[in-house]
Structures are given as C-alpha cells and as structure tokens.
Scaffold this active site. Structure first.
Site, short mmCIF file in Angstrom:
data_model
loop_
_atom_site.label_atom_id
_atom_site.label_comp_id
_atom_site.label_asym_id
_atom_site.label_seq_id
_atom_site.Cartn_x
_atom_site.Cartn_y
_atom_site.Cartn_z
N THR A 12 0.67 -1.19 -0.02
CA THR A 12 0.06 0.12 0.08
C THR A 12 0.88 0.93 0.07
OG1 THR A 12 -0.07 0.04 2.55
CG2 THR A 12 -1.68 -1.26 1.24
N GLY A 13 0.51 2.38 -0.57
CA GLY A 13 1.08 3.59 -0.74
C GLY A 13 2.51 3.24 -1.58
N GLY A 14 2.54 2.86 -2.88
CA GLY A 14 3.63 2.32 -3.42
C GLY A 14 3.69 3.07 -4.69
N GLY A 17 8.28 7.05 -2.91
CA GLY A 17 8.89 6.80 -1.95
C GLY A 17 9.36 5.28 -1.56
N ILE A 18 9.35 5.06 -0.31
CA ILE A 18 9.69 3.76 0.08
C ILE A 18 8.67 2.62 -0.35
CG2 ILE A 18 9.54 2.21 2.48
CD1 ILE A 18 10.25 4.92 3.72
N GLY A 19 7.47 2.84 -0.56
CA GLY A 19 6.51 1.88 -0.94
C GLY A 19 6.89 1.59 -2.29
N TYR A 155 1.86 12.21 14.88
CA TYR A 155 2.40 11.39 14.07
C TYR A 155 3.08 10.10 14.76
CZ TYR A 155 5.62 9.40 10.39
OH TYR A 155 6.69 8.56 9.72
#
Ligand SMILES: NC(=O)c1ccc[n+]([C@@H]2O[C@H](COP(=O)([O-])OP(=O)(O)OC[C@H]3O[C@@H](n4cnc5c(N)ncnc54)[C@H](OP(=O)(O)O)[C@@H]3O)[C@@H](O)[C@H]2O)c1
Length: 254
Positions: A12-14, A17-19, A155
């Site tokens: 998810t969230g790919g 960035g990191i994803g 956060y």
C-alpha cells in the site's frame, strides 16, 4: 531462482517513496505485486517503470485509499479475482505532518490517525481471508515511535500504535504461521519526508537536527528500507515475528 518467485504481494502507498522502492524490489525478486495509492497518474507511472525493468515479476496498479472501506473492499476483490491469495503484505501507506501540541487540530488528528492507524488496521483486517498460511505482514512504523521529536506528537503516536499492532497481531496470527513485523525507518529521502514541513525554515531545522544526531550522518535511501522489507518478506526471516527492524542510520540506537 529469485527470492519471491511465484509469490503474491501487496504494497500500500507504493506510487512513490519507500513503497515504490519495495514494490520494485519485490517485482525484481519475481513476485506479482499489487501496488496502491490514491493518485492514479502517479501510480500508473511508477508501475509502468517497474514493469519495464522486470522480466520476472509483475506490478499491478490498483487505485485505493486505505482510509476508505469501499476502496479496500474493491482492492481485495481485485486481488482475489486475479491471484486468489496474498503471501506478503507491506502495509506502508502513511502520512506525516508536523504540528506542535498547541497547533494540533481535530482535523490534523483525525487525518493522520485515519490513514496511519485506522487505515492500516483495516488494510490488514480485510486482508485476513486472503493471507496464505505462513504469510509475512510488514507494518510501516518509524523511529518516531520511540523518540521525542518536536512537532511530531500525533504522527509519533500513530507509529507507536503500529509498533504495538505488530506485537499483538504476531500473537493473534501465529496459529496460521503468519509473521507480523514492523519496519522502522529513520529519515529517508522521499517526497513524504521532503514535504513534512510546509515552512522551508522549519523543514531545514528539522532535517539539520536529525542529521546532527545521526551516526551515519546522511539521509537514507528508500531502497535501503526496501531491502529490510525484502528480508522480512522472505524465509530469510522465518524465525522473526513481532519484531521491529530499524533502518535509521543508527539515529534511534545510540
Ligand atoms: N520517509 C521517511 O523518512 C520515513 C521515516 C519513517 C517512517 N516512514 C513511513 O514510511 C511510509 C512511507 O513513507 P514515504 O516517506 O515513502 O512516504 P511518501 O513519499 O509520502 O509516499 C507515500 C505513499 O503512500 C501513498 N498514500 C498516502 N496516503 C495514502 C492513502 N490514504 N491510501 C493509499 N495510499 C496512500 C502516496 O500516494 P498518494 O498520495 O497518491 O496516495 C505515496 O505513494 C509511511 O508510512 C511513513 O510514515 C517514512
């Protein structure tokens, strides 16, 4: 033979960035990887670039917001119809926004908790029927879960909640041999990190303070977190569950 040949993964969230780095690593290791994000154009661009680099695995874009139950249901219907199962789930989607205690609004609290905690919990809960026995679940926490850094109270609290999800779900899912671990990056050079503060002076102060305390003295690369996620995704970490793997240049370790 690649490390994830024949495996089905979801990141998810790919779209960046990191994803995106993890999705790329998983695909290059032979997996079919469903990649999500809210913005269709960014998602399509990333997935196309990954697929152009790989002659083994495959990336598949599914536009989906982790904070929407309807989107999660549509995502899992798509995964079930295409692949029938998930072997590796990297629940990575998250947002970071700075606000000092006196600046925290209800909207800020609800937005950050809604995506990072509520969104991540239902991402994993709704995946349960599709997770194969022996699957690996990787949760995106942060060094913020164990540090006190000015402006990060909401956060950091979300990331501490995620850290504990890994402990609790490691116990609850052990009967199905599903391992659940958290990966906790330090400052990593991503669009999310660059955009963490809207005020440029605040952003510079934030970055300088982190670098001054960092043994390795540099920001991390998203692919360095992807390497840790790959370790947690494969049998190389077969006796590791409920753990937190720091990828932080030593920042939270010394
Ligand atoms: N970078 C760091 O220094 C750092 C450090 C510690 C922990 N982390 C954690 O690592 C994870 C990734 O961070 P990053 O820096 O790579 O972030 P990033 O550069 O902002 O990328 C975030 C990705 O998540 C997607 N996303 C955001 N909200 C989403 C939602 N509601 N539903 C689905 N996708 C969503 C974004 O695409 P859309 O905007 O199109 O949805 C984007 O693809 C986050 O959980 C973050 O908290 C990062």
């Amino acid at each position: 033979m690649c490390q994830l040949d024949g495996k089905v993964a979801l990141v998810t969230g790919g779209s960046e960035g990191i994803g995106a780095a993890a999705a790329r690593r998983f695909v290059l290791e032979g997996a079919t990887v469903f990649v999500t994000g809210r913005r269709q154009a960014e998602l399509d661009t990333t997935v196309k670039a990954i697929n152009e680099q790989s002659d083994r695995g495959q990336a598949i874009a599914v536009r989906s917001d982790v904070s929407s139950h309807g989107d999660l249901d549509r995502l899992y219907t798509r995964v079930r119809d295409h692949s029938g199962r998930i072997d590796v789930l990297f629940a990575n989607a998250g947002v970071s926004e700075l606000a000092r205690l006196e600046e925290v609004s209800e909207e800020h609290f609800d937005r950050v908790f809604g995506i990072n905690v509520r969104g991540l919990l239902f991402t994993v809960q709704k995946a349960l029927p599709l997770l194969s026995d022996g699957a690996s679940v990787i949760l995106s926490s942060s060094i913020a879960a164990s540090k006190g850094v000015e402006g990060t109270s909401v956060y950091s609290a979300t990331k501490a909640a995620i850290r504990n999800f890994a402990r609790t779900w490691a116990v609850e899912l052990a009967g199905r041999r599903i391992r659940v671990n958290a990966v906790s990056p330090g400052p990593i050079e991503t669009p999310g990190f660059s955009g963490v503060a809207t005020d440029p002076a605040q952003a510079t102060d934030f970055k300088d303070a982190l670098l001054a305390a960092m043994p390795l003295g540099r920001l991390g690369d998203p692919d360095e977190v992807a390497a840790a996620a790959l370790f947690l995704a494969t049998d190389a970490s077969s006796f590791t569950t409920g753990a937190e793997l720091f990828v932080d240049g030593g920042l939270a370790q010394v």
